[in-house]
Motif scaffolding. Sequence first.
Motif, PDB file in Angstrom:
ATOM      1  N   SER A 231       0.822  -1.209   0.000  1.00 54.18           N
ATOM      2  CA  SER A 231       0.000   0.000   0.000  1.00 54.18           C
ATOM      3  C   SER A 231       0.854   1.257   0.000  1.00 54.18           C
ATOM      4  O   SER A 231       2.034   1.245   0.361  1.00 54.18           O
ATOM      5  CB  SER A 231      -0.945   0.013   1.210  1.00 54.18           C
ATOM      6  N   THR A 232       0.234   2.342  -0.419  1.00 57.63           N
ATOM      7  CA  THR A 232       0.871   3.657  -0.460  1.00 57.63           C
ATOM      8  C   THR A 232       0.119   4.597   0.469  1.00 57.63           C
ATOM      9  O   THR A 232      -1.110   4.674   0.420  1.00 57.63           O
ATOM     10  CB  THR A 232       0.843   4.218  -1.895  1.00 57.63           C
ATOM     11  N   TRP A 233       0.878   5.302   1.317  1.00 63.21           N
ATOM     12  CA  TRP A 233       0.314   6.290   2.236  1.00 63.21           C
ATOM     13  C   TRP A 233       1.068   7.602   2.012  1.00 63.21           C
ATOM     14  O   TRP A 233       2.249   7.705   2.350  1.00 63.21           O
ATOM     15  CB  TRP A 233       0.482   5.844   3.693  1.00 63.21           C
ATOM     16  N   VAL A 234       0.385   8.570   1.421  1.00 63.08           N
ATOM     17  CA  VAL A 234       1.042   9.847   1.128  1.00 63.08           C
ATOM     18  C   VAL A 234       0.162  10.998   1.613  1.00 63.08           C
ATOM     19  O   VAL A 234      -1.046  10.844   1.830  1.00 63.08           O
ATOM     20  CB  VAL A 234       1.335  10.010  -0.381  1.00 63.08           C
ATOM     21  N   PHE A 235       0.793  12.169   1.779  1.00 63.79           N
ATOM     22  CA  PHE A 235       0.035  13.353   2.168  1.00 63.79           C
ATOM     23  C   PHE A 235      -1.016  13.650   1.098  1.00 63.79           C
ATOM     24  O   PHE A 235      -0.769  13.471  -0.105  1.00 63.79           O
ATOM     25  CB  PHE A 235       0.959  14.545   2.361  1.00 63.79           C
ATOM     26  N   THR A 236      -2.184  14.097   1.523  1.00 64.53           N
ATOM     27  CA  THR A 236      -3.305  14.239   0.597  1.00 64.53           C
ATOM     28  C   THR A 236      -2.979  15.163  -0.575  1.00 64.53           C
ATOM     29  O   THR A 236      -3.439  14.931  -1.692  1.00 64.53           O
ATOM     30  CB  THR A 236      -4.541  14.758   1.339  1.00 64.53           C
ATOM     31  N   ASP A 237      -2.163  16.184  -0.359  1.00 67.39           N
ATOM     32  CA  ASP A 237      -1.800  17.096  -1.452  1.00 67.39           C
ATOM     33  C   ASP A 237      -0.877  16.430  -2.469  1.00 67.39           C
ATOM     34  O   ASP A 237      -0.706  16.950  -3.573  1.00 67.39           O
ATOM     35  CB  ASP A 237      -1.118  18.348  -0.886  1.00 67.39           C
ATOM     36  N   ASN A 238      -0.260  15.321  -2.088  1.00 68.91           N
ATOM     37  CA  ASN A 238       0.630  14.589  -2.995  1.00 68.91           C
ATOM     38  C   ASN A 238      -0.015  13.311  -3.525  1.00 68.91           C
ATOM     39  O   ASN A 238       0.684  12.408  -3.999  1.00 68.91           O
ATOM     40  CB  ASN A 238       1.932  14.219  -2.292  1.00 68.91           C
ATOM     41  N   ARG A 239      -1.307  13.226  -3.482  1.00 72.99           N
ATOM     42  CA  ARG A 239      -2.012  11.980  -3.781  1.00 72.99           C
ATOM     43  C   ARG A 239      -1.600  11.391  -5.139  1.00 72.99           C
ATOM     44  O   ARG A 239      -1.141  10.248  -5.210  1.00 72.99           O
ATOM     45  CB  ARG A 239      -3.520  12.214  -3.739  1.00 72.99           C
ATOM     46  N   GLU A 240      -1.767  12.136  -6.212  1.00 68.61           N
ATOM     47  CA  GLU A 240      -1.528  11.578  -7.544  1.00 68.61           C
ATOM     48  C   GLU A 240      -0.059  11.220  -7.751  1.00 68.61           C
ATOM     49  O   GLU A 240       0.268  10.113  -8.196  1.00 68.61           O
ATOM     50  CB  GLU A 240      -1.990  12.570  -8.615  1.00 68.61           C
ATOM     51  N   ALA A 241       0.832  12.144  -7.413  1.00 71.06           N
ATOM     52  CA  ALA A 241       2.267  11.895  -7.608  1.00 71.06           C
ATOM     53  C   ALA A 241       2.750  10.762  -6.709  1.00 71.06           C
ATOM     54  O   ALA A 241       3.547   9.906  -7.123  1.00 71.06           O
ATOM     55  CB  ALA A 241       3.061  13.166  -7.337  1.00 71.06           C
ATOM     56  N   GLY A 242       2.279  10.732  -5.474  1.00 74.16           N
ATOM     57  CA  GLY A 242       2.713   9.701  -4.538  1.00 74.16           C
ATOM     58  C   GLY A 242       2.274   8.311  -4.946  1.00 74.16           C
ATOM     59  O   GLY A 242       3.025   7.339  -4.812  1.00 74.16           O
ATOM     60  N   PHE A 243       1.036   8.210  -5.451  1.00 73.11           N
ATOM     61  CA  PHE A 243       0.563   6.902  -5.910  1.00 73.11           C
ATOM     62  C   PHE A 243       1.416   6.392  -7.065  1.00 73.11           C
ATOM     63  O   PHE A 243       1.671   5.185  -7.181  1.00 73.11           O
ATOM     64  CB  PHE A 243      -0.899   6.988  -6.335  1.00 73.11           C
ATOM     65  N   ILE A 244       1.877   7.287  -7.933  1.00 72.54           N
ATOM     66  CA  ILE A 244       2.751   6.893  -9.040  1.00 72.54           C
ATOM     67  C   ILE A 244       4.117   6.456  -8.525  1.00 72.54           C
ATOM     68  O   ILE A 244       4.619   5.371  -8.858  1.00 72.54           O
ATOM     69  CB  ILE A 244       2.913   8.069 -10.034  1.00 72.54           C
ATOM     70  N   ASP A 245       4.730   7.285  -7.685  1.00 76.60           N
ATOM     71  CA  ASP A 245       6.104   7.026  -7.245  1.00 76.60           C
ATOM     72  C   ASP A 245       6.227   5.742  -6.425  1.00 76.60           C
ATOM     73  O   ASP A 245       7.123   4.918  -6.663  1.00 76.60           O
ATOM     74  CB  ASP A 245       6.617   8.202  -6.417  1.00 76.60           C
ATOM     75  N   TYR A 246       5.364   5.562  -5.460  1.00 74.39           N
ATOM     76  CA  TYR A 246       5.509   4.431  -4.552  1.00 74.39           C
ATOM     77  C   TYR A 246       4.981   3.120  -5.147  1.00 74.39           C
ATOM     78  O   TYR A 246       5.178   2.054  -4.562  1.00 74.39           O
ATOM     79  CB  TYR A 246       4.815   4.715  -3.223  1.00 74.39           C
ATOM     80  N   SER A 247       4.335   3.200  -6.315  1.00 71.54           N
ATOM     81  CA  SER A 247       3.863   1.974  -6.965  1.00 71.54           C
ATOM     82  C   SER A 247       5.024   1.064  -7.365  1.00 71.54           C
ATOM     83  O   SER A 247       4.842  -0.147  -7.540  1.00 71.54           O
ATOM     84  CB  SER A 247       3.025   2.317  -8.200  1.00 71.54           C
ATOM     85  N   GLN A 248       6.224   1.635  -7.497  1.00 69.90           N
ATOM     86  CA  GLN A 248       7.400   0.834  -7.852  1.00 69.90           C
ATOM     87  C   GLN A 248       7.716  -0.229  -6.808  1.00 69.90           C
ATOM     88  O   GLN A 248       8.415  -1.204  -7.087  1.00 69.90           O
ATOM     89  CB  GLN A 248       8.612   1.746  -8.035  1.00 69.90           C
ATOM     90  N   ALA A 249       7.202  -0.045  -5.591  1.00 68.44           N
ATOM     91  CA  ALA A 249       7.504  -0.992  -4.517  1.00 68.44           C
ATOM     92  C   ALA A 249       6.995  -2.394  -4.817  1.00 68.44           C
ATOM     93  O   ALA A 249       7.556  -3.378  -4.312  1.00 68.44           O
ATOM     94  CB  ALA A 249       6.905  -0.488  -3.206  1.00 68.44           C
TER      95      ALA A 249
END
Length: 530
Positions: free
Chosen positions: A229-247
């Motif tokens: 799962s990905t947990w990112v700050f709400t303002d970074n939602r779209e970018a964070g979901f992309i970046d941490y998907s590599q995990a």
Amino acid sequence: MKSLPLFLLLFVTTALNAQSPAYNPQVNLLDVQHYRFSLTLKDDTDRIEGSAEIKLHFKQSSNAFFLDLVKNKAGKGMEVSNVTLENKPLTFSHQDERLNITLPQASPAGQELNIVVQYAGVPADGLIIDANKFGDRTFFGDNWPNRAHHWLPCVDHPSDKASVEFLVTAPDHYQVVSNGIQIEETNLDGGLRRTHWKETAPLPMKVAVIGVAPFAVQLAGEVQGIPVSTWVFTDNREAGFIDYSQAVEVLEWFHTNIAPYPYRKLANVQSKTRYGGMENASNIFYFENSVNGKKEREDLIAHEIAHQWFGNTASEANWYHVWLSEGFATYCTDLYMEAKYGQEMLAERMREERFAVIQYAARRKAPIVDTTVANLNALLNTNSYQKGAWVLHMLRREIGDENFWKGIRAYYQRYKESNALTADLQRVMEEASGKSLQAFFKQWVFRAGHPELKVTYRFDGGENIVEIFVEQLQNSPFSFPLDIQLLDENKKVILEKTLSINKAREEFAFPIQGYPKEIKLDPGAWLLFK
């Protein structure tokens, strides 16, 4: 853990001033079996209220012991209101960073007791209570190396491992992530929410934490039934979901090539950690600027995921052997990048890491295992990371790929949910390879520096013989294989040899076809040298 740039790391090291010794006397007296921390967090104060239920196993008979807990001083630290055993109060005293507890009678060796510590205070460190870059209030555990006891009563040493659970009551605009799996989330009266996470695998306290913030949460995927799962700050939602998907891809590789993943979930969390990344068990915290939507942090993600095996599950027995965590995570990242992008990617990364080692040695020559270090945060240095990786890289060559992988997997299996020293790794690698590695570990791990070489050659065109002269410039010689190539004017390799170097000065002669114009040292990047 991925360290910050040097100037920031120096600031953190100075600010933390972690002067505790690498040895904690409690580890010979008792073994904590389980922690259950109940914490209340509020918006109008940084004061936390805590209750710690701690299950202890006594290795030796004793009527007294202590836990690590920082006492309130000048408004920062914890105040203990009571300590109980079976609802009966125990005598205790609290000085500096120790909570001393006296039992009514000696506990015999082998006995297990359950004590409860009630406490409250403002953490001076360990639990970072601060606004994120968007101005939202957040709470993040940041325990390495021994900062857990700023907010949690515990045995704050990597050799003491216990299962752990966190029950967090906080305003209901927060979400809570922690180790293990979530077993409860309940809305309470007064705009509060209780969240309960539980980890059954034994953890060192350096990686037992909570993260509390307004999060955007996504299931990035699964690996053999393990949710990622990905947990990112709400303002970074779209970018964070992309970046941490590599995990997901990274976890799949380690799960397949090292051993089955040791935990029941993997959460990748944008946080306020002061490090580049912090490998909290099943609950990795990345620095808040790690998110930009460009997937630029693959090696950081790989480094922290590697720690789930090396550092969290198979842990160093004391901080002086932290290279067994950081060196492993660094080289496991190199191995992942090699598998995905090819051998030249590995060679490029090893050259970069070699350059970092040379630069560090120019400032401070010290062995990887350096027991002279007083400030534990100073162990987050190039020796622990890049030089540790180079030791594993050269060990791979020394014993061959098959034996190397056999040894790495055997080392993990032997010391998972336990602790090891460098000698333990050496022993496993000797068993895997059938070779004595005493000299190898002595010169690369316990000796400062590295070979500093001057290599020249002389060509005899009449005899078609080339003489190669190798001189070690440092005080005493190392022993190592040195790959060399001689190239002609068209950059064609006309001679390729591996030289066995053992002395301060050595000479070699070889027949050669062609006129050598250039000599290349270590073209495949298998030797740490200058």
